[in-house]
Write an enzyme that holds these catalytic residues in place. Structure first.
Site, PDB file in Angstrom:
ATOM      1  CB  CYS A 126      70.959   7.460  71.822  1.00  0.00           C
ATOM      2  SG  CYS A 126      71.713   7.788  73.415  1.00  0.00           S
ATOM      3  CG  HIS A 180      67.415   2.317  70.535  1.00  0.00           C
ATOM      4  ND1 HIS A 180      68.536   3.015  70.149  1.00  0.00           N
ATOM      5  CD2 HIS A 180      67.049   2.837  71.743  1.00  0.00           C
ATOM      6  CE1 HIS A 180      68.833   3.921  71.064  1.00  0.00           C
ATOM      7  NE2 HIS A 180      67.947   3.827  72.050  1.00  0.00           N
ATOM      8  CG  HIS A 221      73.284   3.292  74.311  1.00  0.00           C
ATOM      9  ND1 HIS A 221      73.495   3.854  73.064  1.00  0.00           N
ATOM     10  CD2 HIS A 221      72.058   3.733  74.710  1.00  0.00           C
ATOM     11  CE1 HIS A 221      72.450   4.589  72.742  1.00  0.00           C
ATOM     12  NE2 HIS A 221      71.568   4.542  73.723  1.00  0.00           N
TER      13      HIS A 221
END
Length: 473
Positions: free
Chosen positions: A224, A364, A400
């Site tokens: 990620c 994040h 996400h």
């Protein structure tokens, strides 16, 4: 994508690209607030220039953003995407692409109604994995935004134009179907496109082949953190004179049975099936895991010299970045935040920015129990005063997006700089006491951004931070 309870296997640190430290002094100038809703922006940092670190001044090494393109749960238009974010709309819904009724998590940021018409021909449209389609469409839209669509691309030296679009998972649908064909029908029924369309470098390769771009071309896969790693590496190619222009970012299409099932097995996902739109709730005490998303986010990055020479529409400046590794655990972040705080500090050093100049962080913030607070702890190590900094969580609305997360969040960051408006972090019902920042809870806020940073972290302890500001000649 961190914060699981798993075995104590240790990850090895990556070998990130290092930027040559050839820096010159830069005098900061304070300008007026930007015009709202315009792509060009001329804000600069308002901090004192007396003790400010040195910023790059060489137009061959200054890196600017001249185009942005995306594929998202809110569509394929950058302005429409940001309007949805500003309105606080959730893109999360029950999955209907396949039967998810037996999964403990049955929702995500699934893209619907996607069309590649005008960007991918019919034959390839039928063959390509969605991960590759998203990459190609977002890349070409970014070029259109940079005034390099169609024949205009022939006006640049294609030998010095590269592509660096990464992915965390690669062509997962093609891979899954290939394995299924092998098991059910034998090896003769495996598609000849199985390997080419499954490997992670093919998005960058196909975009370059389609456009004739002969510069640096590869992909980075750091889970990620992928997109930010790509921005960092792309900028360094430009600064070293290896490229005039780079198309960089991330792409992902993992909302398929094996992708959903894999993250379920990791115990990473929220299971709030009765209310999917409130499931992604970063920093909220009732958060229970992240929500899967998908899409692509791509920037056109150029040397200032190249952009000025061709009269490019400059929308922001990439100031610098950094990458490193927690060297702690495969999936859990360091609770003390040392890896992330070090990464932020190195990013600011690379950017020639003091901590006092940063007043916006696109976090994040995945909505995991450990990850959200670990990031906050790291930020507090670097920024001694939290009163002037606003933080928000794009993932609260789009989920996400794994390898594409940093790309889509970089676009949101640039739009915040351009418009003077920050999108909200939605689903802020009962925030953690330790989060004493302004997280822009539930409603957008007007905010003049001086310097912004965008954080992305990934399984393996991969940390990445990039810094942006308004462009000022």
């Amino acid at each position: 994508m961190q914060a699981l309870q798993s075995s104590s296997l240790r990850a090895s640190p990556p070998n990130p690209l290092r930027l040559p430290s050839n820096r010159q002094s830069h005098q900061l100038i304070t300008n007026a607030r930007p015009l709202r809703r315009q792509q060009r922006s001329f804000i600069s940092a308002s901090a004192s220039t007396v003790s400010a670190p040195k910023r790059e001044t060489d137009p061959k090494k200054r890196v600017v953003i001249t185009g942005m393109g995306l594929v998202s749960v809110f569509g394929n238009d950058v302005d429409a995407y940001y309007e949805k974010l500003l309105s606080g709309e959730s893109g999360i819904s029950l999955i209907d692409r396949f039967d998810a009724s037996k999964f403990p998590t049955r929702f995500g940021g699934q893209i619907r109604g996607f069309s590649s018409e005008g960007y991918i021909d019919g034959k390839n449209e039928r063959r390509l994995d969605d991960c590759l389609k998203y990459c190609i469409v977002a890349g070409k839209k970014a070029l259109e935004s940079a005034n390099l669509g169609g024949d205009k691309l022939n006006t640049i030296d294609k030998r010095k134009a590269g592509v660096l679009v990464g992915t965390g998972m690669g062509g997962l649908t093609v891979f899954s179907e290939g394995v299924q064909n092998l098991i059910e029908k034998g090896h003769r029924r495996i598609s000849p496109f199985f390997i080419p369309y499954a490997i992670t470098n093919m998005g960058s390769a196909l975009l370059a082949i389609d456009l004739g771009l002969m510069g640096p071309n590869y992909s980075i896969s750091t889970a990620c953190a992928t997109s930010n790693y790509c921005f960092y590496a792309a900028a360094n190619h430009i600064r070293r004179g290896e490229a005039d222009m780079m198309i960089a970012g991330g792409t992902e299409a993992a909302i398929i049975p094996i992708g959903l099932g894999g993250f379920v097995a990791c115990r990473a996902l929220s299971q709030r099936n009765d209310d999917p739109q409130t499931a992604s709730r970063p920093w909220d005490k009732a958060r229970d895991g992240f929500v899967m998303g998908e899409g692509a986010g791509v920037l056109v990055m150029e040397s200032l010299e190249h952009a000025m020479k061709r009269g490019a529409p400059i929308v922001a400046e990439y100031l610098g970045g950094a990458v490193n590794c927690d060297a702690h655990h495969m999936t859990d972040p360091r609770a003390d935040g040392l890896g992330v705080s070090s990464c932020i500090e190195r990013c600011l050093e690379d950017a020639g920015v003091s901590p006092e100049e940063v007043n916006y962080i696109n976090a994040h913030a995945t909505s995991t129990l450990a990850g959200d607070l670990a990031e906050i702890n790291a930020i507090k190590k670097v920024f001694k005063s939290t009163s002037g900094i606003k933080i928000n969580a794009t993932k609260s609305m789009i989920g996400h997006c794994l390898g594409a997360a940093g790309g889509l969040e970089a676009i949101a960051t640039v739009k915040a700089i351009n418009t003077g408006w920050l999108h909200p972090s939605i689903n802020q019902f009962n925030p953690e006491q330790a989060v004493d920042f302004d997280t822009v809870p539930n409603e957008k806020k007007q905010h003049e951004v001086d310097v912004a940073i965008s954080n992305s972290f990934g399984f393996g302890g991969h940390n990445s931070v990039v810094a942006f500001s308004a462009f000022k000649p």
